[in-house]
Design a protein around this motif. Structure first.
Motif, PDB file in Angstrom:
ATOM      1  N   SER A   1     122.621 -75.761   2.216  1.00  0.00           N
ATOM      2  CA  SER A   1     121.288 -76.307   2.512  1.00  0.00           C
ATOM      3  C   SER A   1     120.349 -75.286   3.140  1.00  0.00           C
ATOM      4  N   GLN A   2     120.892 -74.210   3.698  1.00  0.00           N
ATOM      5  CA  GLN A   2     120.083 -73.123   4.264  1.00  0.00           C
ATOM      6  C   GLN A   2     119.063 -73.656   5.281  1.00  0.00           C
ATOM      7  N   THR A   3     119.563 -74.364   6.271  1.00  0.00           N
ATOM      8  CA  THR A   3     118.713 -74.985   7.290  1.00  0.00           C
ATOM      9  C   THR A   3     118.347 -74.048   8.434  1.00  0.00           C
ATOM     10  N   VAL A   4     118.939 -72.841   8.462  1.00  0.00           N
ATOM     11  CA  VAL A   4     118.700 -71.898   9.562  1.00  0.00           C
ATOM     12  C   VAL A   4     117.364 -71.186   9.364  1.00  0.00           C
ATOM     13  N   ARG A   5     116.600 -71.071  10.455  1.00  0.00           N
ATOM     14  CA  ARG A   5     115.354 -70.317  10.463  1.00  0.00           C
ATOM     15  C   ARG A   5     115.356 -69.396  11.687  1.00  0.00           C
ATOM     16  N   ALA A   6     114.690 -68.258  11.585  1.00  0.00           N
ATOM     17  CA  ALA A   6     114.662 -67.307  12.698  1.00  0.00           C
ATOM     18  C   ALA A   6     113.329 -66.586  12.758  1.00  0.00           C
ATOM     19  N   VAL A   7     112.919 -66.258  13.969  1.00  0.00           N
ATOM     20  CA  VAL A   7     111.726 -65.442  14.208  1.00  0.00           C
ATOM     21  C   VAL A   7     112.128 -64.328  15.166  1.00  0.00           C
ATOM     22  N   VAL A   8     111.864 -63.075  14.790  1.00  0.00           N
ATOM     23  CA  VAL A   8     112.210 -61.942  15.646  1.00  0.00           C
ATOM     24  C   VAL A   8     110.956 -61.455  16.359  1.00  0.00           C
ATOM     25  N   LEU A   9     111.045 -61.344  17.669  1.00  0.00           N
ATOM     26  CA  LEU A   9     109.914 -60.918  18.494  1.00  0.00           C
ATOM     27  C   LEU A   9     110.202 -59.559  19.117  1.00  0.00           C
TER      28      LEU A   9
ATOM     29  N   ASP B   1     106.590 -64.641  29.252  1.00  0.00           N
ATOM     30  CA  ASP B   1     105.467 -65.002  30.128  1.00  0.00           C
ATOM     31  C   ASP B   1     105.148 -66.493  30.005  1.00  0.00           C
ATOM     32  N   LEU B   2     105.073 -66.983  28.789  1.00  0.00           N
ATOM     33  CA  LEU B   2     104.738 -68.400  28.619  1.00  0.00           C
ATOM     34  C   LEU B   2     105.891 -69.297  29.084  1.00  0.00           C
ATOM     35  N   THR B   3     107.122 -68.792  28.958  1.00  0.00           N
ATOM     36  CA  THR B   3     108.276 -69.552  29.474  1.00  0.00           C
ATOM     37  C   THR B   3     108.193 -69.692  30.981  1.00  0.00           C
ATOM     38  N   LEU B   4     107.856 -68.589  31.662  1.00  0.00           N
ATOM     39  CA  LEU B   4     107.734 -68.616  33.114  1.00  0.00           C
ATOM     40  C   LEU B   4     106.646 -69.588  33.553  1.00  0.00           C
ATOM     41  N   GLU B   5     105.519 -69.564  32.871  1.00  0.00           N
ATOM     42  CA  GLU B   5     104.425 -70.471  33.223  1.00  0.00           C
ATOM     43  C   GLU B   5     104.808 -71.925  32.989  1.00  0.00           C
ATOM     44  N   ARG B   6     105.556 -72.170  31.928  1.00  0.00           N
ATOM     45  CA  ARG B   6     105.987 -73.544  31.642  1.00  0.00           C
ATOM     46  C   ARG B   6     106.999 -74.023  32.676  1.00  0.00           C
ATOM     47  N   LEU B   7     107.799 -73.112  33.197  1.00  0.00           N
ATOM     48  CA  LEU B   7     108.808 -73.480  34.191  1.00  0.00           C
ATOM     49  C   LEU B   7     108.220 -73.703  35.575  1.00  0.00           C
TER      50      LEU B   7
ATOM     51  N   HIS C   1     118.493 -71.248  26.332  1.00  0.00           N
ATOM     52  CA  HIS C   1     118.102 -72.544  25.754  1.00  0.00           C
ATOM     53  C   HIS C   1     116.998 -73.167  26.620  1.00  0.00           C
ATOM     54  N   TYR C   2     115.799 -72.596  26.524  1.00  0.00           N
ATOM     55  CA  TYR C   2     114.663 -73.159  27.254  1.00  0.00           C
ATOM     56  C   TYR C   2     113.939 -74.229  26.436  1.00  0.00           C
ATOM     57  N   ASN C   3     114.417 -74.474  25.239  1.00  0.00           N
ATOM     58  CA  ASN C   3     113.946 -75.609  24.460  1.00  0.00           C
ATOM     59  C   ASN C   3     114.546 -76.889  25.082  1.00  0.00           C
ATOM     60  N   PRO C   4     113.876 -78.019  25.043  1.00  0.00           N
ATOM     61  CA  PRO C   4     112.580 -78.251  24.396  1.00  0.00           C
ATOM     62  C   PRO C   4     111.363 -77.998  25.301  1.00  0.00           C
ATOM     63  N   LEU C   5     111.592 -77.504  26.520  1.00  0.00           N
ATOM     64  CA  LEU C   5     110.474 -77.314  27.446  1.00  0.00           C
ATOM     65  C   LEU C   5     109.369 -76.446  26.849  1.00  0.00           C
ATOM     66  N   ILE C   6     109.760 -75.393  26.115  1.00  0.00           N
ATOM     67  CA  ILE C   6     108.763 -74.434  25.640  1.00  0.00           C
ATOM     68  C   ILE C   6     108.381 -74.636  24.169  1.00  0.00           C
TER      69      ILE C   6
ATOM     70  N   LYS D   1     102.675 -72.978  19.110  1.00  0.00           N
ATOM     71  CA  LYS D   1     101.262 -72.603  19.098  1.00  0.00           C
ATOM     72  C   LYS D   1     101.086 -71.090  19.081  1.00  0.00           C
ATOM     73  N   GLU D   2     101.829 -70.393  19.908  1.00  0.00           N
ATOM     74  CA  GLU D   2     101.665 -68.948  20.054  1.00  0.00           C
ATOM     75  C   GLU D   2     102.096 -68.188  18.792  1.00  0.00           C
ATOM     76  N   PHE D   3     103.172 -68.655  18.141  1.00  0.00           N
ATOM     77  CA  PHE D   3     103.743 -67.889  17.035  1.00  0.00           C
ATOM     78  C   PHE D   3     103.607 -68.602  15.687  1.00  0.00           C
ATOM     79  N   ALA D   4     102.713 -69.576  15.612  1.00  0.00           N
ATOM     80  CA  ALA D   4     102.414 -70.274  14.358  1.00  0.00           C
ATOM     81  C   ALA D   4     103.684 -70.784  13.679  1.00  0.00           C
ATOM     82  N   ILE D   5     104.499 -71.504  14.453  1.00  0.00           N
ATOM     83  CA  ILE D   5     105.762 -72.020  13.944  1.00  0.00           C
ATOM     84  C   ILE D   5     105.505 -73.304  13.154  1.00  0.00           C
ATOM     85  N   PRO D   6     106.059 -73.426  11.955  1.00  0.00           N
ATOM     86  CA  PRO D   6     105.894 -74.665  11.187  1.00  0.00           C
ATOM     87  C   PRO D   6     106.388 -75.886  11.966  1.00  0.00           C
ATOM     88  N   GLU D   7     105.730 -76.998  11.770  1.00  0.00           N
ATOM     89  CA  GLU D   7     106.035 -78.222  12.525  1.00  0.00           C
ATOM     90  C   GLU D   7     107.471 -78.686  12.319  1.00  0.00           C
TER      91      GLU D   7
END
Length: 202
Positions: A47-55, A65-71, A151-156, A162-168
């Motif tokens: 099914s190839q359900t895995v997705r990845a974004v490299v920063l 930075d945005l993780t720290l602000e969210r925390l 694992h800072y999801n789902p907080l961030i 929004k920041e990285f234009a991630i598909p919904e």
């Protein structure tokens, strides 16, 4: 004699928090490593359900930075916030981060297409992601690159999307921080005895 080179390499994988930017692989080589780990990792029904974004670079720093602000509003005391800030600074000091996702649109499609197995596809997608994480982490270690998995999801989730234009339909499941090894690993681990965890019938 049994050839278990891949298992021996996997045994060397450890959580490392003291990471730096002094890695020998280029951004292109790291990205290729991530892509190859994705296509080499099995998924249910292919099914190839895995997705990845490299920063890398400023994008990697922006994530933390945005993780720290969210925390910040979640941390109860100033003392705890100092500890949290120090931990986040450690992640920022690394060379990059791989954001790990499941594609929920594919999961939903499978649920509709194979109703007999409908209740399993979320779990199977998570298993596919786990296989990818293990393979990628091992491949990084084979190239003398350390990593830790956060694992800072789902907080961030909202800020990352929004920041990285991630598909919904991409569901954030983890953040793999990687970089040069600048400190000790998590050390020797204790394992349960096989008589409690393993059976064989011949």
């Amino acid at each position: 004699m049994v050839n278990q080179k891949s298992i021996d390499i996997a045994k060397e994988r450890r959580t490392i928090y003291q990471l730096g930017k002094d890695i020998t692989l280029s951004h292109e080589e790291i990205s290729e490593l991530v892509q190859n780990a994705m296509i080499a990792s099995p998924t249910a029904f292919h099914s190839q359900t895995v997705r990845a974004v490299v920063l890398f670079g400023e994008h990697h720093v922006k994530l933390w930075d945005l993780t720290l602000e969210r925390l910040r509003p979640e941390v109860p005391t100033e003392e705890a916030m100092k500890a949290t800030s120090a931990k986040i600074a450690g992640f920022k000091a690394a060379a990059g981060t791989v954001l790990l996702f499941r594609d929920q649109a594919v999961v939903k499609q499978l649920e509709e297409q194979f109703t007999l197995y409908k209740d399993n596809f979320h779990d199977w997608a998570e298993q596919g992601l786990g296989g990818f994480q293990q393979l990628l982490w091992t491949a990084l270690r084979e190239n003398n690159i350390g990593a830790n998995l956060q694992h800072y999801n789902p907080l961030i989730d909202e800020q990352v999307a929004k920041e990285f234009a991630i598909p919904e339909n991409w569901d954030l499941r983890g953040q793999m921080v990687f970089g040069s090894i600048e400190g000790p690993d998590s050390g020797k681990k204790e394992f349960l005895p096989f008589e409690d965890t393993f059976k064989i019938f011949e």
